[in-house]
Design an enzyme around this catalytic site. Structure first.
Site, PDB file in Angstrom:
ATOM      1  N   SER A 142     -10.862   3.854  10.673  1.00  0.00           N
ATOM      2  CA  SER A 142     -11.363   2.931   9.658  1.00  0.00           C
ATOM      3  C   SER A 142     -12.351   1.997  10.350  1.00  0.00           C
ATOM      4  O   SER A 142     -12.330   1.870  11.590  1.00  0.00           O
ATOM      5  CB  SER A 142     -10.185   2.120   9.104  1.00  0.00           C
ATOM      6  OG  SER A 142     -10.633   1.000   8.360  1.00  0.00           O
ATOM      7  N   TYR A 155      -2.107  -2.645   9.603  1.00  0.00           N
ATOM      8  CA  TYR A 155      -3.157  -1.636   9.406  1.00  0.00           C
ATOM      9  C   TYR A 155      -4.198  -1.721  10.518  1.00  0.00           C
ATOM     10  O   TYR A 155      -4.587  -0.704  11.109  1.00  0.00           O
ATOM     11  CB  TYR A 155      -3.804  -1.861   8.038  1.00  0.00           C
ATOM     12  CG  TYR A 155      -4.781  -0.794   7.594  1.00  0.00           C
ATOM     13  CD1 TYR A 155      -4.342   0.334   6.904  1.00  0.00           C
ATOM     14  CD2 TYR A 155      -6.148  -0.918   7.836  1.00  0.00           C
ATOM     15  CE1 TYR A 155      -5.228   1.310   6.473  1.00  0.00           C
ATOM     16  CE2 TYR A 155      -7.041   0.049   7.414  1.00  0.00           C
ATOM     17  CZ  TYR A 155      -6.579   1.154   6.728  1.00  0.00           C
ATOM     18  OH  TYR A 155      -7.468   2.123   6.304  1.00  0.00           O
TER      19      TYR A 155
HETATM   20  P1  NAD Z   1      -4.974   7.888  -0.705  1.00  0.00           P
HETATM   21  O1  NAD Z   1      -3.878   6.975  -1.101  1.00  0.00           O
HETATM   22  O2  NAD Z   1      -5.870   8.442  -1.760  1.00  0.00           O
HETATM   23  O3  NAD Z   1      -4.390   9.094   0.201  1.00  0.00           O
HETATM   24  C1  NAD Z   1      -3.318   8.913   1.088  1.00  0.00           C
HETATM   25  C2  NAD Z   1      -2.641  10.244   1.321  1.00  0.00           C
HETATM   26  O4  NAD Z   1      -1.536  10.062   2.241  1.00  0.00           O
HETATM   27  C3  NAD Z   1      -2.034  10.838   0.037  1.00  0.00           C
HETATM   28  O5  NAD Z   1      -2.216  12.241   0.044  1.00  0.00           O
HETATM   29  C4  NAD Z   1      -0.544  10.497   0.174  1.00  0.00           C
HETATM   30  O6  NAD Z   1       0.311  11.353  -0.550  1.00  0.00           O
HETATM   31  C5  NAD Z   1      -0.373  10.683   1.682  1.00  0.00           C
HETATM   32  N1  NAD Z   1       0.840  10.059   2.198  1.00  0.00           N
HETATM   33  C6  NAD Z   1       1.331   8.811   1.941  1.00  0.00           C
HETATM   34  N2  NAD Z   1       2.509   8.640   2.578  1.00  0.00           N
HETATM   35  C7  NAD Z   1       2.763   9.797   3.259  1.00  0.00           C
HETATM   36  C8  NAD Z   1       3.820  10.242   4.110  1.00  0.00           C
HETATM   37  N3  NAD Z   1       4.868   9.453   4.410  1.00  0.00           N
HETATM   38  N4  NAD Z   1       3.752  11.504   4.632  1.00  0.00           N
HETATM   39  C9  NAD Z   1       2.711  12.316   4.333  1.00  0.00           C
HETATM   40  N5  NAD Z   1       1.681  11.944   3.539  1.00  0.00           N
HETATM   41  C10 NAD Z   1       1.711  10.707   3.018  1.00  0.00           C
HETATM   42  O7  NAD Z   1      -5.855   7.059   0.341  1.00  0.00           O
HETATM   43  P2  NAD Z   1      -7.290   7.335   0.994  1.00  0.00           P
HETATM   44  O8  NAD Z   1      -8.119   6.170   0.604  1.00  0.00           O
HETATM   45  O9  NAD Z   1      -7.792   8.708   0.757  1.00  0.00           O
HETATM   46  O10 NAD Z   1      -6.901   7.156   2.535  1.00  0.00           O
HETATM   47  C11 NAD Z   1      -6.835   8.241   3.460  1.00  0.00           C
HETATM   48  C12 NAD Z   1      -7.028   7.713   4.873  1.00  0.00           C
HETATM   49  O11 NAD Z   1      -8.311   7.063   4.948  1.00  0.00           O
HETATM   50  C13 NAD Z   1      -6.001   6.655   5.317  1.00  0.00           C
HETATM   51  O12 NAD Z   1      -5.667   6.857   6.675  1.00  0.00           O
HETATM   52  C14 NAD Z   1      -6.762   5.348   5.144  1.00  0.00           C
HETATM   53  O13 NAD Z   1      -6.287   4.349   6.017  1.00  0.00           O
HETATM   54  C15 NAD Z   1      -8.159   5.801   5.517  1.00  0.00           C
HETATM   55  N6  NAD Z   1      -9.239   4.917   5.050  1.00  0.00           N
HETATM   56  C16 NAD Z   1      -9.445   4.719   3.700  1.00  0.00           C
HETATM   57  C17 NAD Z   1     -10.479   3.884   3.283  1.00  0.00           C
HETATM   58  C18 NAD Z   1     -10.781   3.606   1.804  1.00  0.00           C
HETATM   59  O14 NAD Z   1     -11.560   2.693   1.513  1.00  0.00           O
HETATM   60  N7  NAD Z   1     -10.241   4.368   0.869  1.00  0.00           N
HETATM   61  C19 NAD Z   1     -11.280   3.257   4.237  1.00  0.00           C
HETATM   62  C20 NAD Z   1     -11.047   3.485   5.601  1.00  0.00           C
HETATM   63  C21 NAD Z   1     -10.010   4.329   5.995  1.00  0.00           C
END
Ligand code: NAD
Length: 260
Positions: A142, A155
């Site tokens: 991130s 986080y």
């Molecule tokens: P999201 O909530 O859409 O996806 C999260 C995924 O993780 C889902 O498939 C969920 O089912 C899975 N998950 C949750 N708990 C779990 C567990 N215990 N075991 C296995 N799977 C599990 O979120 P996203 O925005 O797509 O985020 C994905 C990654 O990207 C994360 O690591 C997040 O920190 C990172 N990220 C997101 C953003 C943003 O703005 N959306 C920015 C920077 C980094």
């Protein structure tokens, strides 16, 4: 050529992870989906990937807060597809709270899922990659792997930890045809972010457009969300042979956030 390779994408039932899985499948990669959600919707997505891209798509509901389930996920993919050539550690959650009130169980959950799960999955996948002299490990970090924001202690700590893990694994695997890199997105338009907007608008007495511009995108100089497809395209490039000399890197894709 990625065609015929086998990938595990953690947290791929939604958002960025699902986009990674679809983009890899579009290159002919067989994918292992993982994550939580409605069983029928997950099965529809899995079958849809197989029919749309002509690859194998398998699913595991492993709970990656448990180290043993991370290793079991890798073994399931190796046993079913034959190998794990590409590992994308992506599953993650967030919790926002001042440090003095930050719940202990949320700290433990975020460190377990956003950091330790990547360690356990990498540990399980590296022996096969070393034996085959080819591997791609991509960790979704991130912008918070590089800079902090208040109220996100767990986080930000986990994401800074992922940066260190990425560099360490890159050094240990560099002579085995394996690369390990982290992708550092800013705000990405995912269902998770989208769902926050109406509530935030109500709480702050703003329009939804004002929330996007003045709250969420205040840190992002482009004033635009990154899309999941853009993040996935970067992962496909990092997985390609053209990126074989890129390892131990933290790839910013954040509309200029951490340049400020
Ligand atoms: P999201 O909530 O859409 O996806 C999260 C995924 O993780 C889902 O498939 C969920 O089912 C899975 N998950 C949750 N708990 C779990 C567990 N215990 N075991 C296995 N799977 C599990 O979120 P996203 O925005 O797509 O985020 C994905 C990654 O990207 C994360 O690591 C997040 O920190 C990172 N990220 C997101 C953003 C943003 O703005 N959306 C920015 C920077 C980094």
């Amino acid at each position: 050529m990625l065609k015929g390779k086998n990938a595990v994408v953690t947290g791929s039932t939604s958002g960025i992870g699902l986009a990674y899985a679809r983009a890899l499948a579009a290159e002919g990669v067989n994918v292992t989906l993982n994550g939580f959600g409605d069983a029928a919707a997950i099965e529809k997505e899995r079958a849809g990937i197989e029919s749309e891209f002509g690859v194998k798509a398998i699913y595991s509901g492993a709970d990656l807060t448990k180290g043993s389930e991370c290793a079991a996920l890798v073994k399931f993919a190796e046993d079913t597809l034959g190998s794990v050539d590409i590992l994308i550690n992506n599953a993650g959650v967030q919790h926002v709270s001042p440090i003095e009130e930050f719940p202990d169980d949320k700290w433990d959950l975020i460190i377990a899922l956003n950091l330790s799960a990547a360690f356990h999955a990498i540990k399980a996948a590296v022996p096969g990659m070393k034996a085959r002299k080819w591997g791609r490990i991509i960790n979704t970090a991130s912008a918070h792997a590089l800079v902090a924001s208040p109220f996100k202690s767990a986080y930000v700590s986990a994401k800074h930890g992922i940066a260190g893990l990425t560099k360490t694994v890159a050094l240990e695997t560099a002579t085995f045809g394996i690369t390990c890199n982290a992708i550092c997105p800013g705000y990405v338009w995912t269902p998770l972010v989208e769902k926050q907007i109406p509530d935030t608008a109500k709480a702050r007495g703003m329009t939804e457009e004002q929330v996007k511009r003045d709250v969420l995108l205040a840190a992002q100089p482009t004033k635009e969300f990154v899309t999941v497809e853009e993040v996935a395209a970067l992962a496909v490039f990092l997985a390609s042979d053209a990126a074989r000399s890129i390892t131990g890197s933290l790839q910013q894709i954040d509309g200029g956030w951490v340049a400020e």
